[in-house]
Design an enzyme around this catalytic site. Structure first.
Site, PDB file in Angstrom:
ATOM      1  CB  CYS A 163      37.709 -24.304 -62.908  1.00 42.68           C
ATOM      2  SG  CYS A 163      38.459 -25.309 -61.612  1.00 42.68           S
ATOM      3  CG  HIS A 294      39.348 -25.427 -68.559  1.00 39.56           C
ATOM      4  ND1 HIS A 294      39.308 -24.346 -67.711  1.00 39.56           N
ATOM      5  CD2 HIS A 294      39.227 -26.535 -67.763  1.00 39.56           C
ATOM      6  CE1 HIS A 294      39.161 -24.762 -66.458  1.00 39.56           C
ATOM      7  NE2 HIS A 294      39.123 -26.077 -66.465  1.00 39.56           N
ATOM      8  CD  GLU A 305      39.681 -26.897 -73.598  1.00 41.80           C
ATOM      9  OE1 GLU A 305      40.451 -27.311 -72.714  1.00 41.80           O
ATOM     10  OE2 GLU A 305      39.469 -25.667 -73.801  1.00 41.80           O
ATOM     11  CE  LYS A 326      43.284 -23.607 -66.211  1.00 37.57           C
ATOM     12  NZ  LYS A 326      42.589 -23.060 -67.395  1.00 37.57           N
ATOM     13  CG  HIS A 331      43.503 -24.754 -62.774  1.00 40.90           C
ATOM     14  ND1 HIS A 331      42.601 -23.695 -62.792  1.00 40.90           N
ATOM     15  CD2 HIS A 331      42.778 -25.853 -63.124  1.00 40.90           C
ATOM     16  CE1 HIS A 331      41.405 -24.138 -63.131  1.00 40.90           C
ATOM     17  NE2 HIS A 331      41.487 -25.441 -63.342  1.00 40.90           N
ATOM     18  CG  PHE A 390      35.935 -30.504 -60.298  1.00 43.40           C
ATOM     19  CD1 PHE A 390      36.333 -31.173 -61.442  1.00 43.40           C
ATOM     20  CD2 PHE A 390      36.775 -30.552 -59.193  1.00 43.40           C
ATOM     21  CE1 PHE A 390      37.534 -31.868 -61.501  1.00 43.40           C
ATOM     22  CE2 PHE A 390      37.977 -31.235 -59.230  1.00 43.40           C
ATOM     23  CZ  PHE A 390      38.354 -31.893 -60.379  1.00 43.40           C
TER      24      PHE A 390
END
Length: 403
Positions: A163, A294, A305, A326, A331, A390
């Site tokens: 991502c 994010h 975050e 998003k 996403h 990830f």
């Protein structure tokens, strides 16, 4: 140090098939999320809710012979690049061709082709597969097609960091431009991950939700999206010499690795990437007005975050507008940072911060101003865009309004 400016942008996602319509939808707080049409919804849990691109006919924007050799991810990347290059007005003639790079971020790419090939092999017991399967699914195909379509002969490759891929692509392009290796780059990200196989794999992780509500109490997870965002980056000198319209300045980029868990986020790693981006852009924290977060809508990401933003910005964190787009475009994994760059560019140029849709009420673990549900008019001189992946990979870009 060579200053880097952005002179063109293009996009395709569930909000629209170009950058202008995508940005307009963001300002109008419209969502492209709905019940999936590409895959039977009854084969999926959580109602089969995704943010998929509709009404896209690749042969209307790509030569039929080329489109037949491309996976959806490559097609999305090329149409977004075409739009960005057209807006920029840059031409790849003479030395410009070899002194321009193409860097595309993508998490997996080729998923539609891969899914189709495996279905034929395992479900249909096909004895022969599509002869172009490999060149359609290979992860570098999107960058190669942009290079071939526009005659760009400089460094051309993809960056894969899940991502965070798009922001890593921007960072890589910026480093090559600053070093003098190239004068310009076509950079961004693409992903086409809405396939039965991919969705079932994400279901198995138990992170998909029927709605996306970042930073809100009651958030339950992510909604997958797809699309591409591509941008033309070049030196300020190069842009001025050819009389290009400058849209914004890419001031800095920061990257870090958590070196911890394969899936759990780290506030330390996220904060390190934000600090690095500000340092690289010679930007003080109190210069920043807006953070494109994010903001995935998972319990872990959003609280982590938030802590990272507090660590980096201190008291100024309370003055920041922080939003996640998003809930509008889903996403899009490797393309997420590129689509969110459309939000940052719009905020800098038009003084409108896109909202965080589906926000219900405050979560004590998420205590910042998330611009809930309605776009906000406010002056934005500098902004930061976060992407965390990830594998503990973090990439952040910092931009300034061009005056």
């Amino acid at each position: 140090m060579r200053r880097i400016v952005i002179t063109g942008m293009g996009a395709i996602c569930a909000l629209g098939n170009d950058a202008a319509s995508t940005w307009k939808a963001m300002t109008q707080a419209r969502s492209g999320i709905g019940v999936i049409e590409r895959v039977p919804a009854d084969q999926l849990r959580a109602g089969g809710v995704v943010a998929e691109i509709k009404g896209f006919d690749p042969t209307s924007r790509i030569a039929e012979q080329r489109a037949a050799m491309m996976d959806l991810a490559g097609q999305y990347a090329l149409v977004a690049a075409d739009e960005a290059i057209a807006q920029s007005g840059i031409r790849f003639e003479g030395e410009n061709a070899s002194r321009t790079a193409v860097v595309v971020g993508t998490g997996a790419s080729g998923e539609a082709t891969r899914d189709d090939q495996y279905r034929r092999l395992y479900a249909d017991n096909a004895s022969r597969l599509h002869p172009l399967g490999i060149v359609k699914m290979m992860i570098n195909a999107s960058a190669s097609h942009i290079s071939m379509a526009h005659g760009i002969t400089g460094p051309t490759f993809v960056v894969a960091s899940a991502c965070a891929s798009s922001n890593h692509a921007f960072a890589q392009a910026a480093m090559m431009i600053r070093s003098g290796l190239v004068d310009a780059a076509v950079a961004g990200g693409t992903e086409a991950c809405i396939t039965l196989g991919t969705l079932r794999a994400w279901e198995a992780m138990r992170v998909l939700a029927p709605e996306c509500r970042p930073f809100s109490a009651g958030r339950r997870g992510i909604v997958l999206g797809e699309g591409a965002g591509m941008f033309v980056l070049e030196t300020l000198e190069h842009a001025q010499q050819r009389g290009a319209t400058i849209l914004a300045e890419l001031a800095g980029a920061g990257m870090s690795s958590d070196a911890g868990d394969i899936a759990a986020p780290s506030d330390v790693g996220a904060a390190a990437a934000m600090r690095a981006a500000l340092r690289d852009g010679e930007m003080s924290p109190d210069e920043v007005d807006y953070i494109s977060a994010h903001g995935t809508g998972t319990q872990a990401n959003d609280s982590t975050e938030t802590r990272a933003i507090h660590q980096v910005f201190g008291e100024h964190a309370r003055k920041l507008a922080v939003s996640s787009t998003k809930p509008m475009h889903g996403h899009a994994l490797g393309a997420a940072g590129a689509l969110e760059m459309i939000a940052v560019m719009g905020a800098l140029r038009e003084g409108i911060v896109p909202p965080t849709l589906n926000y219900l009420e405050a979560d004590p673990a998420c205590d910042l101003d998330y611009v809930p549900n309605v776009a906000r008019e406010m002056a934005v001189s500098a902004a930061v865009s976060n992407s965390f992946a990830f594998g503990g990979l973090n990439a952040v870009v910092a931009l300034r309004r061009w005056k």
